[in-house]
Structures are given as C-alpha cells and as structure tokens.
Design an enzyme around this catalytic site. Structure first.
Site: not given
Ligand SMILES: [Zn+2]
Ligand SMILES: [Zn+2]
Length: 284
Positions: A38, A71, A179, A261
């Site tokens: 982050r 991210y 994913d 995840e």
C-alpha cells in the site's frame, strides 16, 4: 499429479519469514508481496534477508513462488503522475523478483479511469514494452491477473487479457493468473462441470492455456456476474465446491501454483482447512 497448493503468505518481518508461515499451514507453494503493497516507496531488500530467504527456500519444500504487485500500480492510467510512479514501482517489483529468483510476477492489468478500454490496453502494453527494454536481464514472467471488472479495471474478459499480450513485443515474458472469484464475478460461470469446461475451452481459444502460470483459488461472496471482488472460503461461497473439484482434477493445469487468497485467522486454521479440502477433492 494435481496442482501445487499454496497460500498468500505474510512477509511481515522480512520476506524470508513467509516460507515458514506457508509451510506451517501445509502449503507447498506460496505468494508474497515483495514490498509493502500500500506504499509507493519501499526500502531496498536487505541483502541479509535475501540470503536468509534463499536458505529458507532450500530448507523448506516451497519451490514455486509468486510475487503479487502493489495495489497502487496502474500502468494503464492516463494521469501522467500516477503513470510515472507506476512505471518506477513496477520495474522495482520486477527487480525484486529477480533478486529473490521468483519466476512469477502477478499484476492486475490496471484501470483506464475514463480513457476507454482500448486506450487503457494500449497504454498498459506500451508501458510493459518500455519496462522490458529497460530490464532485459529480468527473467520473471509478468502474469496478468483476470479481474472482476469493478469500475474501469481492465482484464475482465479473456479478450482484454489477450489484447494486452498481443501488443507486448516480448511475449515470452508474459503469462496469465486466473482467479476463480474474479472470473466468476466477471461473468464466467464455472459452477457446473459443463460450465467449467466451456469456460476453460474459451480461455484456451482466446488466450491459450499454455499462458496460464498461476491460479488464485477463491470462492466468491458476491453473486455471479456482480463485477464485485469479495473472496470467500472455498466451497461456501456463490461458486461452490464443484468448480474446485473440476480445477484440481484438470490435467491441463497439473503442477501450477494454486494460491489461496481467502481470509485468514491468526492460527492459520482457515488456510489449513481450505488446503485439506482442496487436496481431498483430487480423484485418486
Ligand atoms: Zn487474485
Ligand atoms: Zn480479488
């Protein structure tokens, strides 16, 4: 032979710490953030930590590893400042993969934030071409992750992923991370064996199954085609257990790192349970 089951493992206290944590929950592969996910800036990797990391890799049975990008990175951004910061951060992440000898770098294809899908894809691919030119020595493969299609994010269809790879010159440096939660939220229905087969055949036709290098195994809290990305524990979400039975028994995917995840508890019980559940689905 089935998937190489693993989990996203915390690298808090140093990337070397992630391997023992992964082993502790029964994983044989693992994914990490190579820096704080982050923040734009991060300290370079400490050479001592890197040395310990390689020792841990030898000591533990964790062979296949994946780095997930920060991210904040958005190589498709039309905003010059964000784009420039993203270029620097992305190159830094690739260098970290190189230092850690990790071959899979998973990245989200970014968001066009208003410039349009076509322009977003063009910008993203052009950025990768520039970075590849800057870093000819890096061998890690950039794996574009399929996304749920929230907002203006790119990568919600197999066609968008294929279009990016198409515009990247060094195709051998490109792969894909699928994913399960994201494709389901994006409108690919894998809930039944028939549905699963149709979706994977579509993937093969549009992208090519040989490009698939990493799986993220997550169930979904959100309904089908909701375009919302909320991970659920395996088998208890909107996708359900059958899709995962199909995946772990799909011979075309055998050997791929398959990373959880899903939400964790401090003791690692959720991860342990999910990994045992997935292994139990493998037909003998
Ligand atoms: Zn994912
Ligand atoms: Zn997600």
């Amino acid at each position: 032979m089935t998937l190489d089951f693993g989990t996203h493992s915390s690298a808090s206290g140093g990337v070397d710490k992630a391997l023992e944590r992964a082993v502790g929950v029964g994983a044989t592969s693992c994914q990490i953030f190579a820096k704080n996910e982050r923040q734009w800036r991060a300290k370079p990797l400490d050479p001592l930590v890197v040395e310990r990391f390689h020792q841990e890799r030898e000591r533990t049975a964790i062979r296949q590893m994946v780095v997930h990008d920060s991210y904040l990175i958005n190589l498709a951004s039309p905003k010059e400042e964000i784009h420039e910061k993203s270029m620097v951060a992305f190159a830094d992440e690739l260098e970290r993969c190189d230092t850690l000898r990790i071959q899979n770098f998973v990245t989200h294809p970014g968001a066009h934030t208003g410039s349009g899908i076509e322009e977003g894809i063009r910008k993203f691919a052009e950025s990768l071409n520039r970075i590849h030119e800057q870093l000819p020595h890096v061998t890690a493969v950039t794996c574009l992750e399929t996304t749920a299609g929230q907002g203006t994010t790119l990568g919600r269809t197999f066609e968008e992923i294929a279009a990016i790879i198409d515009q990247v010159e060094a195709k051998e440096r490109m792969g894909v991370c699928l994913d399960t939660c994201h494709i389901f939220a994006a409108g690919y229905d894998v809930r039944t064996p028939d549905g699963y087969l149709t979706v994977m055949n579509q993937f093969d036709k549009v992208i090519g199954i040989d490009k698939l290098r990493v799986l993220h195994l997550n169930d979904s809290k959100m309904p089908f085609a909701s375009n919302k990305d909320r991970h659920e524990q395996i088998g208890v979400g909107e996708i359900g257990i059958e899709a995962f039975r199909c995946i772990v028994n799909d011979i075309r995917l055998a050997g791929l790192p398959a990373i959880l995840e899903t939400e964790k508890d401090p003791q690692g019980e959720y991860d342990r349970k999910n990994l045992a559940l997935l292994r139990g689905l493998v037909a003998v």
